[in-house]
Design a protein around this motif. Structure first.
Motif, PDB file in Angstrom:
ATOM      1  N   GLU A  42      15.083  -0.020   0.264  1.00  0.00           N
ATOM      2  CA  GLU A  42      14.738  -0.426  -1.405  1.00  0.00           C
ATOM      3  C   GLU A  42      14.533   0.994  -2.313  1.00  0.00           C
ATOM      4  N   PHE A  43      14.128   2.074  -1.628  1.00  0.00           N
ATOM      5  CA  PHE A  43      14.009   3.363  -2.257  1.00  0.00           C
ATOM      6  C   PHE A  43      15.206   4.284  -1.889  1.00  0.00           C
ATOM      7  N   TRP A  44      15.329   4.875  -0.755  1.00  0.00           N
ATOM      8  CA  TRP A  44      16.272   5.913  -0.455  1.00  0.00           C
ATOM      9  C   TRP A  44      17.618   5.486  -0.924  1.00  0.00           C
ATOM     10  N   SER A  45      18.000   4.450  -0.392  1.00  0.00           N
ATOM     11  CA  SER A  45      19.606   4.016  -0.366  1.00  0.00           C
ATOM     12  C   SER A  45      19.850   3.875  -1.996  1.00  0.00           C
ATOM     13  N   PRO A  46      19.081   3.211  -2.961  1.00  0.00           N
ATOM     14  CA  PRO A  46      19.331   3.113  -4.443  1.00  0.00           C
ATOM     15  C   PRO A  46      19.177   4.540  -4.933  1.00  0.00           C
ATOM     16  N   LEU A  47      18.375   5.427  -4.435  1.00  0.00           N
ATOM     17  CA  LEU A  47      18.338   6.601  -5.078  1.00  0.00           C
ATOM     18  C   LEU A  47      19.631   7.439  -4.900  1.00  0.00           C
ATOM     19  N   VAL A  48      20.020   7.378  -3.581  1.00  0.00           N
ATOM     20  CA  VAL A  48      21.363   8.167  -3.134  1.00  0.00           C
ATOM     21  C   VAL A  48      22.359   7.792  -3.734  1.00  0.00           C
TER      22      VAL A  48
ATOM     23  N   ALA B 185       0.741  -1.238  -0.023  1.00  0.00           N
ATOM     24  CA  ALA B 185      -0.030  -0.016  -0.045  1.00  0.00           C
ATOM     25  C   ALA B 185       0.945   1.091  -0.093  1.00  0.00           C
ATOM     26  N   MET B 186       1.908   1.303   0.850  1.00  0.00           N
ATOM     27  CA  MET B 186       2.834   2.400   0.936  1.00  0.00           C
ATOM     28  C   MET B 186       3.616   2.585  -0.633  1.00  0.00           C
ATOM     29  N   TRP B 187       4.070   1.525  -1.312  1.00  0.00           N
ATOM     30  CA  TRP B 187       4.569   1.710  -2.719  1.00  0.00           C
ATOM     31  C   TRP B 187       3.562   2.213  -3.355  1.00  0.00           C
ATOM     32  N   ARG B 188       2.336   1.755  -3.493  1.00  0.00           N
ATOM     33  CA  ARG B 188       1.390   2.049  -4.467  1.00  0.00           C
ATOM     34  C   ARG B 188       1.213   3.472  -4.325  1.00  0.00           C
ATOM     35  N   GLU B 189       1.025   4.077  -2.974  1.00  0.00           N
ATOM     36  CA  GLU B 189       0.631   5.432  -2.783  1.00  0.00           C
ATOM     37  C   GLU B 189       1.865   6.228  -3.377  1.00  0.00           C
ATOM     38  N   LEU B 190       3.244   5.896  -2.900  1.00  0.00           N
ATOM     39  CA  LEU B 190       4.141   6.496  -3.328  1.00  0.00           C
ATOM     40  C   LEU B 190       4.243   6.635  -5.077  1.00  0.00           C
ATOM     41  N   SER B 191       4.241   5.493  -5.707  1.00  0.00           N
ATOM     42  CA  SER B 191       4.015   5.468  -7.125  1.00  0.00           C
ATOM     43  C   SER B 191       2.812   6.601  -7.533  1.00  0.00           C
ATOM     44  N   ARG B 192       1.918   6.759  -7.049  1.00  0.00           N
ATOM     45  CA  ARG B 192       0.762   7.515  -7.396  1.00  0.00           C
ATOM     46  C   ARG B 192       1.069   9.055  -7.104  1.00  0.00           C
ATOM     47  N   LYS B 193       1.773   9.258  -6.195  1.00  0.00           N
ATOM     48  CA  LYS B 193       2.497  10.598  -5.753  1.00  0.00           C
ATOM     49  C   LYS B 193       3.232  11.174  -6.711  1.00  0.00           C
ATOM     50  N   VAL B 194       4.047  10.143  -7.377  1.00  0.00           N
ATOM     51  CA  VAL B 194       5.128  10.537  -8.533  1.00  0.00           C
ATOM     52  C   VAL B 194       4.732  10.623  -9.816  1.00  0.00           C
TER      53      VAL B 194
ATOM     54  N   LEU C 163       3.230   7.878 -11.351  1.00  0.00           N
ATOM     55  CA  LEU C 163       3.317   6.661 -11.998  1.00  0.00           C
ATOM     56  C   LEU C 163       2.137   5.709 -11.757  1.00  0.00           C
ATOM     57  N   ARG C 164       2.044   4.669 -12.404  1.00  0.00           N
ATOM     58  CA  ARG C 164       0.985   3.501 -12.237  1.00  0.00           C
ATOM     59  C   ARG C 164       1.091   2.979 -10.699  1.00  0.00           C
TER      60      ARG C 164
ATOM     61  N   ASP D  48      11.317   1.699 -10.614  1.00  0.00           N
ATOM     62  CA  ASP D  48      10.725   2.927 -11.554  1.00  0.00           C
ATOM     63  C   ASP D  48      10.434   4.046 -10.740  1.00  0.00           C
ATOM     64  N   ILE D  49       9.989   3.885  -9.516  1.00  0.00           N
ATOM     65  CA  ILE D  49       9.638   5.154  -8.681  1.00  0.00           C
ATOM     66  C   ILE D  49      11.147   5.946  -8.432  1.00  0.00           C
TER      67      ILE D  49
END
Length: 311
Positions: free
Chosen positions: A190-196, A136-145, A147-148, A155-156
Motif C-alpha cells: 500500500e505504500f512502497w509499491s505505489p511510491l515506486v 497505528a503504523m500509518w498514523r505514525e508514518l503520517s506524523r513523521k512526514v 501530515l495529519r 497522501d503519505i
C-alpha cells in the motif's frame, strides 16, 4: 583529522608561550592568571588528543567486517536510485539487537553513499509493539512526514514523492521484527509499491535517491513469506526489497586480517595479536559485533561513542 591536528599544534604553541611567560612573571595576580590559563590549555590539549584518538579508531572500525553486506548494497545502489533493503542477522533471541544493524546503516551511508545529505524519516516499530492495529503504523508514518495522523496512504506517498523531487530520502523502519508479518505486507503493497510505481513513471524528474531500510533486530523477518531479492538480476523490480547478506559474528580470521591491515593507524593496544584477538572474542561472546567494537574501544582507552550507533 587535519583540523584536529592543526588545533593541537596551535594549543601546543599556546602552552609553550604560557609556560615561558609564567617563568618570568613575578606579579602574584598575573602569575595566578597565567597558571589558570596554562592548566585550561593543557586540559584542552588532552581532550583534543582523545578526540583525535577516537576519530582515528572510528575510521579503522569502519573497515572491520560487514564486507558482504557492503558489496551487495553497492551492486544495487550504483545502478538504482530507488530501492529498499533489509538489514538483518541470523536468528539470535538473546543478542540479535547487538549485531550492529544501526552501525551498518551508518557505514553504508558514509562509505558507499559517500555521506550524501538527505531527509531521514525514522519509524521505530518497537514503540508500537503493543498495538495490534495496523492503523497505528500509518498514523505514525503520517506524523513523521509532516501530515495529519489520519492521512490516507495515498497522501503519505504523495508527500514522500514530493520531498524526493528536491532531496535524497532515507526511509528507515527500525525494529521491523516487532510488527506482525501482515503489517509488513501492507506496508510494501500500500505504500512502497505505489511510491515506486510513481517514481518510475516520472523517473527523469528527480536526480535524488529514494531508499528504504528495513532493520530487523531478531533475524526473523528474512524467514517471513514476503518476496525478497538476494542479488541483482534482469527480473528484479524496485518494489521488491533487497535482502542483504546475514550479519554474522566476527570471526578470528576477520579480526586478524583487520588488525594487520589497520596496524599502522590503530592505537597502541596490541602487543601480541593473538592475545588481543582472544581477549576481544572472549569478552564479546565469541564475536557479537557491537561487543567487539566496544571491547576494541576499551582496549584502546577510547570510550565507545553511542553517536556512532545512532540512526
Amino acid at each position: 583529522m587535519y583540523e584536529l591536528s592543526k588545533q593541537q599544534d596551535l594549543l601546543a604553541e599556546k602552552i609553550q608561550r604560557l609556560g615561558e611567560s609564567l617563568a618570568i612573571e613575578n606579579d602574584p595576580a598575573s602569575k595566578f592568571k597565567l597558571e589558570k590559563q596554562l592548566e585550561e590549555s593543557q586540559a584542552d590539549l588532552v581532550a583534543l588528543k582523545q578526540q583525535a584518538l577516537s576519530q582515528s579508531l572510528y575510521t579503522c572500525l569502519l573497515r572491520l567486517g560487514y564486507q558482504e553486506q557492503e558489496v551487495a548494497f553497492t551492486r544495487f545502489i550504483h545502478r538504482e536510485s530507488v530501492a529498499a533493503f533489509l538489514i538483518h542477522t541470523s536468528p539470535d533471541p538473546d543478542h540479535g539487537w547487538l549485531y550492529g544493524q544501526h552501525w551498518l546503516f551508518n557505514r553504508l551511508k558514509l562509505r558507499v553513499l559517500q555521506g550524501i545529505a538527505g531527509k531521514k524519516v525514522i519509524l521505530d516499530l518497537s514503540c508500537m509493539a503493543r498495538s495490534r492495529d495496523v492503523k497505528a503504523m500509518w498514523r505514525e508514518l503520517s506524523r513523521k512526514v509532516g501530515l495529519r495522523q489520519d492521512s490516507k496512504t495515498e497522501d503519505i506517498c504523495d508527500r514522500v514523492y514530493q520531498c524526493w523531487q528536491t532531496q535524497n530520502i532515507f526511509l528507515i523502519l527500525d525494529s521491523v521484527d516487532f510488527m506482525p508479518e501482515d503489517y509488513m505486507r501492507d506496508l510494501l503493497q500500500e505504500f512502497w509499491s505505489p511510491l515506486v510505481a510513481r517514481s518510475q513513471r516520472n523517473q527523469a524528474i528527480s536526480k535524488f535517491k529514494l531508499l528504504m531500510f528495513l532493520i530487523d533486530k531478531s533475524g526473523l523477518v528474512g524467514q517471513w513469506n514476503i518476496q525478497f531479492a538476494d542479488r541483482p538480476n534482469p527480473f528484479w523490480r524496485a518494489e521488491i526489497p533487497v535482502k542483504l547478506p546475514l550479519i554474522q559474528k566476527f570471526s578470528n580470521s576477520e579480526l586478524t586480517n583487520w588488525i594487520f591491515s589497520e596496524l599502522p593507524s590503530l592505537p597502541q593496544f596490541i602487543d601480541d595479536t593473538e592475545v588481543a584477538i582472544e581477549t576481544v572474542l572472549n569478552n564479546s561472546d565469541g564475536g557479537v559485533p557491537q561487543w567487539v567494537l566496544e571491547e576494541i574501544c576499551s582496549l584502546s582507552n577510547c570510550e565507545w561513542c553511542d553517536e556512532w550507533n545512532r540512526l
